[in-house]
Design a protein around this motif. Sequence first.
Motif, PDB file in Angstrom:
ATOM      1  N   MET A   1       6.975   9.832  15.231  1.00  0.00           N
ATOM      2  CA  MET A   1       5.940   9.101  14.573  1.00  0.00           C
ATOM      3  C   MET A   1       5.302  10.011  13.571  1.00  0.00           C
ATOM      4  O   MET A   1       4.226  10.656  14.014  1.00  0.00           O
ATOM      5  N   GLY A   2       5.736  10.229  12.257  1.00  0.00           N
ATOM      6  CA  GLY A   2       4.843  10.773  11.606  1.00  0.00           C
ATOM      7  C   GLY A   2       3.807   9.931  10.643  1.00  0.00           C
ATOM      8  O   GLY A   2       3.362  10.012   9.653  1.00  0.00           O
ATOM      9  N   LEU A   3       3.482   9.044  11.347  1.00  0.00           N
ATOM     10  CA  LEU A   3       2.426   8.002  10.702  1.00  0.00           C
ATOM     11  C   LEU A   3       1.100   8.765  10.423  1.00  0.00           C
ATOM     12  O   LEU A   3       0.715   8.368   9.220  1.00  0.00           O
ATOM     13  N   TYR A   4       0.762   9.631  11.041  1.00  0.00           N
ATOM     14  CA  TYR A   4      -0.283  10.557  10.791  1.00  0.00           C
ATOM     15  C   TYR A   4      -0.235  11.359   9.641  1.00  0.00           C
ATOM     16  O   TYR A   4      -1.273  11.989   8.954  1.00  0.00           O
ATOM     17  N   LYS A   5       1.050  11.937   9.396  1.00  0.00           N
ATOM     18  CA  LYS A   5       1.376  13.049   8.538  1.00  0.00           C
ATOM     19  C   LYS A   5       1.236  12.608   7.064  1.00  0.00           C
ATOM     20  O   LYS A   5       0.329  13.179   6.371  1.00  0.00           O
ATOM     21  N   ASP A   6       2.021  11.571   6.514  1.00  0.00           N
ATOM     22  CA  ASP A   6       1.903  11.409   5.120  1.00  0.00           C
ATOM     23  C   ASP A   6       1.626   9.686   5.217  1.00  0.00           C
ATOM     24  O   ASP A   6       2.473   8.928   5.554  1.00  0.00           O
ATOM     25  N   ILE A   7       0.332   9.659   4.745  1.00  0.00           N
ATOM     26  CA  ILE A   7      -0.291   8.395   4.903  1.00  0.00           C
ATOM     27  C   ILE A   7      -0.022   7.362   3.395  1.00  0.00           C
ATOM     28  O   ILE A   7      -0.284   8.169   2.514  1.00  0.00           O
ATOM     29  N   HIS A   8       0.547   6.285   3.376  1.00  0.00           N
ATOM     30  CA  HIS A   8       0.682   5.736   2.216  1.00  0.00           C
ATOM     31  C   HIS A   8       0.103   4.405   2.323  1.00  0.00           C
ATOM     32  O   HIS A   8       0.660   3.487   3.353  1.00  0.00           O
ATOM     33  N   ILE A   9      -1.204   4.387   2.206  1.00  0.00           N
ATOM     34  CA  ILE A   9      -2.110   3.191   2.715  1.00  0.00           C
ATOM     35  C   ILE A   9      -1.563   1.968   2.356  1.00  0.00           C
ATOM     36  O   ILE A   9      -1.687   0.836   2.935  1.00  0.00           O
ATOM     37  N   GLY A  10      -1.101   1.651   0.897  1.00  0.00           N
ATOM     38  CA  GLY A  10      -0.677   0.513   0.636  1.00  0.00           C
ATOM     39  C   GLY A  10       0.423  -0.124   1.607  1.00  0.00           C
ATOM     40  O   GLY A  10       0.455  -1.269   1.908  1.00  0.00           O
ATOM     41  N   ASN A  11       1.439   0.914   1.861  1.00  0.00           N
ATOM     42  CA  ASN A  11       2.504   0.180   2.814  1.00  0.00           C
ATOM     43  C   ASN A  11       2.074  -0.086   4.176  1.00  0.00           C
ATOM     44  O   ASN A  11       2.491  -1.206   4.534  1.00  0.00           O
ATOM     45  N   LEU A  12       0.874   0.562   4.621  1.00  0.00           N
ATOM     46  CA  LEU A  12       0.564   0.239   6.101  1.00  0.00           C
ATOM     47  C   LEU A  12      -0.230  -0.985   5.659  1.00  0.00           C
ATOM     48  O   LEU A  12      -0.337  -1.753   6.766  1.00  0.00           O
ATOM     49  N   ILE A  13      -0.986  -1.440   4.606  1.00  0.00           N
ATOM     50  CA  ILE A  13      -1.928  -2.490   4.696  1.00  0.00           C
ATOM     51  C   ILE A  13      -0.966  -3.643   4.552  1.00  0.00           C
ATOM     52  O   ILE A  13      -0.981  -4.653   5.307  1.00  0.00           O
ATOM     53  N   LYS A  14       0.204  -3.376   3.824  1.00  0.00           N
ATOM     54  CA  LYS A  14       1.238  -4.490   3.757  1.00  0.00           C
ATOM     55  C   LYS A  14       1.820  -4.966   5.226  1.00  0.00           C
ATOM     56  O   LYS A  14       1.964  -6.094   5.671  1.00  0.00           O
ATOM     57  N   LEU A  15       2.065  -3.809   6.099  1.00  0.00           N
ATOM     58  CA  LEU A  15       2.407  -4.137   7.242  1.00  0.00           C
ATOM     59  C   LEU A  15       1.561  -4.704   8.356  1.00  0.00           C
ATOM     60  O   LEU A  15       1.731  -5.666   8.892  1.00  0.00           O
ATOM     61  N   ARG A  16       0.054  -4.790   7.997  1.00  0.00           N
ATOM     62  CA  ARG A  16      -0.889  -5.411   8.580  1.00  0.00           C
ATOM     63  C   ARG A  16      -0.854  -6.842   8.293  1.00  0.00           C
ATOM     64  O   ARG A  16      -1.128  -7.954   9.132  1.00  0.00           O
ATOM     65  N   VAL A  17      -0.884  -6.925   7.107  1.00  0.00           N
ATOM     66  CA  VAL A  17      -0.943  -8.375   6.321  1.00  0.00           C
ATOM     67  C   VAL A  17       0.202  -9.189   6.983  1.00  0.00           C
ATOM     68  O   VAL A  17       0.280 -10.185   7.368  1.00  0.00           O
ATOM     69  N   ASN A  18       1.717  -8.449   7.077  1.00  0.00           N
ATOM     70  CA  ASN A  18       2.785  -9.139   7.518  1.00  0.00           C
ATOM     71  C   ASN A  18       2.449  -9.516   9.034  1.00  0.00           C
ATOM     72  O   ASN A  18       3.025 -10.397   9.573  1.00  0.00           O
ATOM     73  N   GLU A  19       1.993  -8.500   9.918  1.00  0.00           N
ATOM     74  CA  GLU A  19       1.512  -8.721  11.380  1.00  0.00           C
ATOM     75  C   GLU A  19       0.740  -9.620  11.421  1.00  0.00           C
ATOM     76  O   GLU A  19       0.849 -10.638  12.606  1.00  0.00           O
ATOM     77  N   THR A  20      -0.455  -9.902  10.602  1.00  0.00           N
ATOM     78  CA  THR A  20      -1.434 -10.925  11.023  1.00  0.00           C
ATOM     79  C   THR A  20      -0.909 -12.302  10.297  1.00  0.00           C
ATOM     80  O   THR A  20      -1.771 -13.426  10.654  1.00  0.00           O
ATOM     81  N   ASN A  21       0.069 -12.355   9.434  1.00  0.00           N
ATOM     82  CA  ASN A  21       0.309 -13.574   8.917  1.00  0.00           C
ATOM     83  C   ASN A  21      -0.659 -14.265   7.922  1.00  0.00           C
ATOM     84  O   ASN A  21      -0.662 -15.208   7.754  1.00  0.00           O
ATOM     85  N   ILE A  22      -1.430 -13.403   7.509  1.00  0.00           N
ATOM     86  CA  ILE A  22      -2.683 -13.889   6.584  1.00  0.00           C
ATOM     87  C   ILE A  22      -2.006 -14.474   5.158  1.00  0.00           C
ATOM     88  O   ILE A  22      -1.152 -13.920   4.747  1.00  0.00           O
ATOM     89  N   ASP A  23      -2.506 -15.354   4.736  1.00  0.00           N
ATOM     90  CA  ASP A  23      -2.032 -16.091   3.599  1.00  0.00           C
ATOM     91  C   ASP A  23      -2.562 -15.425   2.432  1.00  0.00           C
ATOM     92  O   ASP A  23      -3.640 -14.941   2.462  1.00  0.00           O
ATOM     93  N   ILE A  24      -1.665 -15.223   1.546  1.00  0.00           N
ATOM     94  CA  ILE A  24      -1.772 -14.494   0.194  1.00  0.00           C
ATOM     95  C   ILE A  24      -2.921 -14.983  -0.543  1.00  0.00           C
ATOM     96  O   ILE A  24      -3.806 -14.401  -1.210  1.00  0.00           O
TER      97      ILE A  24
END
Length: 146
Positions: A1-24
Motif C-alpha cells: 500500500m504505497g498510497l501515502y508514499k507517492d500521492i497523485h491527487i488527480g488519480n485519487l480524486i477520479k477514483l473517488r468520483v467513480n466510487e460515488t458515481n457523481i454525475d459529471i
Amino acid sequence: MGLYKDIHIGNLIKLRVNETNIDILRICNFFSINTEEIENMYNQPSLDSETLLRWSKLLEYDFFRLYSQHLILYSPPASLKQTEISGKKHSLPVFKKNIYTKEVIDFLVELVESGDKTIKQVIEDYRIPKTTLHKWIDKYKKNIET
C-alpha cells in the motif's frame, strides 16, 4: 500500500468520483468549468489547496489527510531547535505528537505481518516507538508471531 508514499491527487480524486458515481454535470456546475477542465484535473499530480478543499467538500472525503499521513510516515520529526523560533511564541499551532489513523496502523502492522519489513525496520523507517508498535501488533495482528 504505497498510497501515502507517492500521492497523485488527480488519480485519487477520479477514483473517488467513480466510487460515488457523481454525475459529471454536477461536478462541472460545482466548479463552474467544462468536462475537459475536470478531466485535466484528474491528470494533475497536485492541485492548489482551494481546489482540493472544494473536491473534499463535493466528494465528502478529506484529501488533505493523505498528505498529513505522508508527513507522519515519511518526513523527519522536527527537532527542538526547529520548533523553538528564537524563544518567540508560535503563531501557528505546535503539534507535539503524531496522530496515527487506523489506516496507517493497519499499513504498518501489515508490513510486519507480510514480512515486507521487520519490526526493527518499521521502528527505524517510520520512527514508531518500539512499545507503540508492539501494542499495535498485539491489538491488530492477524497471524504474526512477535
